[in-house]
Design an enzyme around this catalytic site. Sequence first.
Site, PDB file in Angstrom:
ATOM      1  CG  HIS A 280      -2.061   0.955   1.079  1.00  0.00           C
ATOM      2  ND1 HIS A 280      -1.940   2.277   1.377  1.00  0.00           N
ATOM      3  CD2 HIS A 280      -3.317   0.779   0.605  1.00  0.00           C
ATOM      4  CE1 HIS A 280      -3.086   2.881   1.119  1.00  0.00           C
ATOM      5  NE2 HIS A 280      -3.936   1.991   0.643  1.00  0.00           N
ATOM      6  CG  ASP A 337      -8.843  -4.180  -2.831  1.00  0.00           C
ATOM      7  OD1 ASP A 337     -10.010  -4.075  -2.437  1.00  0.00           O
ATOM      8  OD2 ASP A 337      -8.245  -3.309  -3.467  1.00  0.00           O
TER       9      ASP A 337
HETATM   10  N1  ACO Z   1       4.209  -7.792  -4.870  1.00  0.00           N
HETATM   11  C1  ACO Z   1       5.554  -7.796  -5.019  1.00  0.00           C
HETATM   12  N2  ACO Z   1       6.348  -6.705  -4.870  1.00  0.00           N
HETATM   13  C2  ACO Z   1       5.735  -5.541  -4.560  1.00  0.00           C
HETATM   14  C3  ACO Z   1       4.337  -5.464  -4.387  1.00  0.00           C
HETATM   15  C4  ACO Z   1       3.576  -6.638  -4.549  1.00  0.00           C
HETATM   16  N3  ACO Z   1       2.253  -6.611  -4.401  1.00  0.00           N
HETATM   17  N4  ACO Z   1       4.003  -4.183  -4.087  1.00  0.00           N
HETATM   18  C5  ACO Z   1       5.144  -3.500  -4.063  1.00  0.00           C
HETATM   19  N5  ACO Z   1       6.198  -4.306  -4.348  1.00  0.00           N
HETATM   20  C6  ACO Z   1       7.620  -3.934  -4.360  1.00  0.00           C
HETATM   21  C7  ACO Z   1       7.977  -3.140  -5.600  1.00  0.00           C
HETATM   22  O1  ACO Z   1       8.396  -3.979  -6.646  1.00  0.00           O
HETATM   23  C8  ACO Z   1       9.073  -2.259  -5.074  1.00  0.00           C
HETATM   24  O2  ACO Z   1      10.246  -3.040  -4.971  1.00  0.00           O
HETATM   25  P1  ACO Z   1      11.717  -2.381  -5.232  1.00  0.00           P
HETATM   26  O3  ACO Z   1      11.887  -1.353  -4.157  1.00  0.00           O
HETATM   27  O4  ACO Z   1      12.646  -3.544  -5.124  1.00  0.00           O
HETATM   28  O5  ACO Z   1      11.661  -1.796  -6.614  1.00  0.00           O
HETATM   29  C9  ACO Z   1       8.629  -1.928  -3.651  1.00  0.00           C
HETATM   30  O6  ACO Z   1       7.827  -3.040  -3.266  1.00  0.00           O
HETATM   31  C10 ACO Z   1       7.816  -0.644  -3.528  1.00  0.00           C
HETATM   32  O7  ACO Z   1       6.700  -0.729  -4.415  1.00  0.00           O
HETATM   33  P2  ACO Z   1       6.106   0.499  -5.233  1.00  0.00           P
HETATM   34  O8  ACO Z   1       5.396  -0.025  -6.436  1.00  0.00           O
HETATM   35  O9  ACO Z   1       7.171   1.533  -5.465  1.00  0.00           O
HETATM   36  O10 ACO Z   1       5.081   1.082  -4.185  1.00  0.00           O
HETATM   37  P3  ACO Z   1       3.871   2.056  -4.504  1.00  0.00           P
HETATM   38  O11 ACO Z   1       3.563   2.766  -3.249  1.00  0.00           O
HETATM   39  O12 ACO Z   1       4.142   2.868  -5.717  1.00  0.00           O
HETATM   40  O13 ACO Z   1       2.673   1.063  -4.886  1.00  0.00           O
HETATM   41  C11 ACO Z   1       0.844  -0.440  -4.701  1.00  0.00           C
HETATM   42  C12 ACO Z   1       1.691   0.639  -4.001  1.00  0.00           C
HETATM   43  C13 ACO Z   1       0.387   0.084  -6.085  1.00  0.00           C
HETATM   44  C14 ACO Z   1      -0.385  -0.727  -3.862  1.00  0.00           C
HETATM   45  C15 ACO Z   1       1.716  -1.716  -4.872  1.00  0.00           C
HETATM   46  O14 ACO Z   1       2.105  -2.208  -3.610  1.00  0.00           O
HETATM   47  C16 ACO Z   1       1.010  -2.801  -5.688  1.00  0.00           C
HETATM   48  O15 ACO Z   1       1.086  -2.796  -6.921  1.00  0.00           O
HETATM   49  N6  ACO Z   1       0.284  -3.751  -4.991  1.00  0.00           N
HETATM   50  C17 ACO Z   1      -0.474  -4.775  -5.679  1.00  0.00           C
HETATM   51  C18 ACO Z   1      -1.789  -4.196  -6.173  1.00  0.00           C
HETATM   52  C19 ACO Z   1      -2.774  -3.919  -5.054  1.00  0.00           C
HETATM   53  O16 ACO Z   1      -2.999  -4.762  -4.191  1.00  0.00           O
HETATM   54  N7  ACO Z   1      -3.399  -2.729  -5.107  1.00  0.00           N
HETATM   55  C20 ACO Z   1      -4.442  -2.342  -4.137  1.00  0.00           C
HETATM   56  C21 ACO Z   1      -3.965  -1.233  -3.253  1.00  0.00           C
HETATM   57  S1  ACO Z   1      -5.159  -0.855  -2.040  1.00  0.00           S
HETATM   58  C22 ACO Z   1      -6.335  -0.012  -2.854  1.00  0.00           C
HETATM   59  O17 ACO Z   1      -6.161   0.659  -3.825  1.00  0.00           O
HETATM   60  C23 ACO Z   1      -7.660  -0.124  -2.344  1.00  0.00           C
END
Ligand code: ACO
Length: 401
Positions: A280, A337
Site C-alpha cells: 500500500h 482487497d
Molecule cells: N508484490 C511484489 N512486490 C511488490 C508489491 C507486490 N504486491 N508491491 C510493491 N512491491 C515492491 C515493488 O516492486 C518495489 O520493490 P523495489 O523497491 O525492489 O523496486 C517496492 O515493493 C515498492 O513498491 P512500489 O510499487 O514503489 O510502491 P507504490 O507505493 O508505488 O505502490 C501499490 C503501491 C500500487 C499498492 C503496490 O504495492 C502494488 O502494486 N500492490 C499490488 C496491487 C494492489 O494490491 N493494489 C491495491 C492497493 S489498495 C487499494 O487501492 C484499495
Amino acid sequence: GIDISSLRGETGVITLDRGFKNTGSCSSSITFLDGEKGILRYRGYSIESLAEGADFLEVAYLLIFGELPSKEQLHKFHTDIKGESHVDEDVKKILDGFPKSAHPMGVLSSLTSALIAFNPSSVNVNSEEDMYKAIVKIMGKFPVLVSWALRKNQGTPLNYGDNSLGYVENILKMMFKKPNEEYVQNQVVIDALDKLLILHADHEQNCSTSTVRLVGSSHAGLFASLSAGICALWGPLHGGANQAVIEMLEAIKADGGDTKKYMAKAKDKEDPFRLMGFGHRVYKNFDPRAKIIKVAAEEVLNDLGIDDPILDIAKGLAEEALSDPYFVDRKLYPNVDFYSGIIYRALGIPTEMFTVMFALGRLPGWIAQWKEMRELKEPIGRPRQIYTGENDRPFKTIENR
Ligand code: ACO
C-alpha cells in the site's frame, strides 16, 4: 537540456514528485490516516468502531455532513434518497446496447455519466440546497445502476427497488431477486455487506478520490466527477485489485496450490507478477481494514456454512509473506482487497462485480471529498511538469522533411 525558466512555479521553483508520494493536494477534515501506526478514522471515529456499531448509511451521512446523524436526520436522509431511487427508463436503452461481456465497471461509469443527461439540474450547484439535491439523487440512483451492472453481466432481468427496505437490503434485493420468487433477506449477508461498504467508504486522497476532486475542480458536475473516479478505481493497482486477487488465488489453486512458486514470482524483478492485494502506498505497517475483513471473512464463511479452499490459500500466502525478508523489508502487508473478494464470493457476487462493490462503498467518500472541495472553493487542479523534450526547433514544411 532543461530550460530553467520552465521550472518556475507561481510562488517558487516547481517540485517534481512522481506519483505524488510526498505532495498534499488539499487540506481536508474528512479522513485521518496514519500509515505507520495503521490508524484510519472517518471524521475522528475509528474504522473499528464504525465497522462494529454503525450501518453504511449512517457512515455515509457522517462522511458527507461531518457528524453522526440523529434518528430523525437519518430518517430524512434515507427518505430523500428513496425519493430519488428511480432511474429513467431510457437509461435502460443504453444498458441494452452494451454486450453481455461488457465489464461491469465500464457499464457503471458510462451509466453514471449518462445520468447527467437525464438530470441536468445536478450539474450546477450554486447553493447548499442544489448540492444536497445532487447528493441524494446519486445516493438513490447509484445502487440501481450497480444492480443493473450485475444483472447485465448475468443476463438476468432487472429488478425494481423496494422502498420499504433498508439501503443495503434494497441493494441486495435488486441484485439478487429471481423472477417469480420471493427474495428472502439473510442477516449475515446484510451485515457482511454493510461492513464491507463501511470499510471502503473513504480513504483520503487515493487515486480515484484525487480524480474526483481534480475533475470536480473544473466545476464539472458531481456525476461527471464520479464517473471519472469510477474509471480510476477500475485499475488493478487500485480498486481492481480485489478482482485480481481472486483471479490470482484461483490460478494458484488450479496450479496445485503451490504458494511458494508464486511468492518466488512476486520477488523476481524480471517477472512483472505482483502479489495482488499486497502493499500500500500509505500503510507501511498493516492495513487496519484488512485486519477487520480477515476476521469477517472467516465469520461469514462459517455462518453461511461455506468451505472455500481459496481462503486457506490466502492465509497461507499471507503467512509466508509476513515472514519473508522481501516483503518485510519493503513493508508489504495484505491490504483491504486481499480478503474482501473472499466475502464477496461467499455472498454470491461474481468476480467481475467486485470493483463495482468497491465503488458502491466509496461513493459517500467521493461525494464528501467533492463537497468539501467545492465548499472550500478550491482552485482548479493544475499540476506542473519538468519539461524534458526538444527546445526551440525550426519548423520544416512536410515537403522539406
Ligand atoms: N508484490 C511484489 N512486490 C511488490 C508489491 C507486490 N504486491 N508491491 C510493491 N512491491 C515492491 C515493488 O516492486 C518495489 O520493490 P523495489 O523497491 O525492489 O523496486 C517496492 O515493493 C515498492 O513498491 P512500489 O510499487 O514503489 O510502491 P507504490 O507505493 O508505488 O505502490 C501499490 C503501491 C500500487 C499498492 C503496490 O504495492 C502494488 O502494486 N500492490 C499490488 C496491487 C494492489 O494490491 N493494489 C491495491 C492497493 S489498495 C487499494 O487501492 C484499495
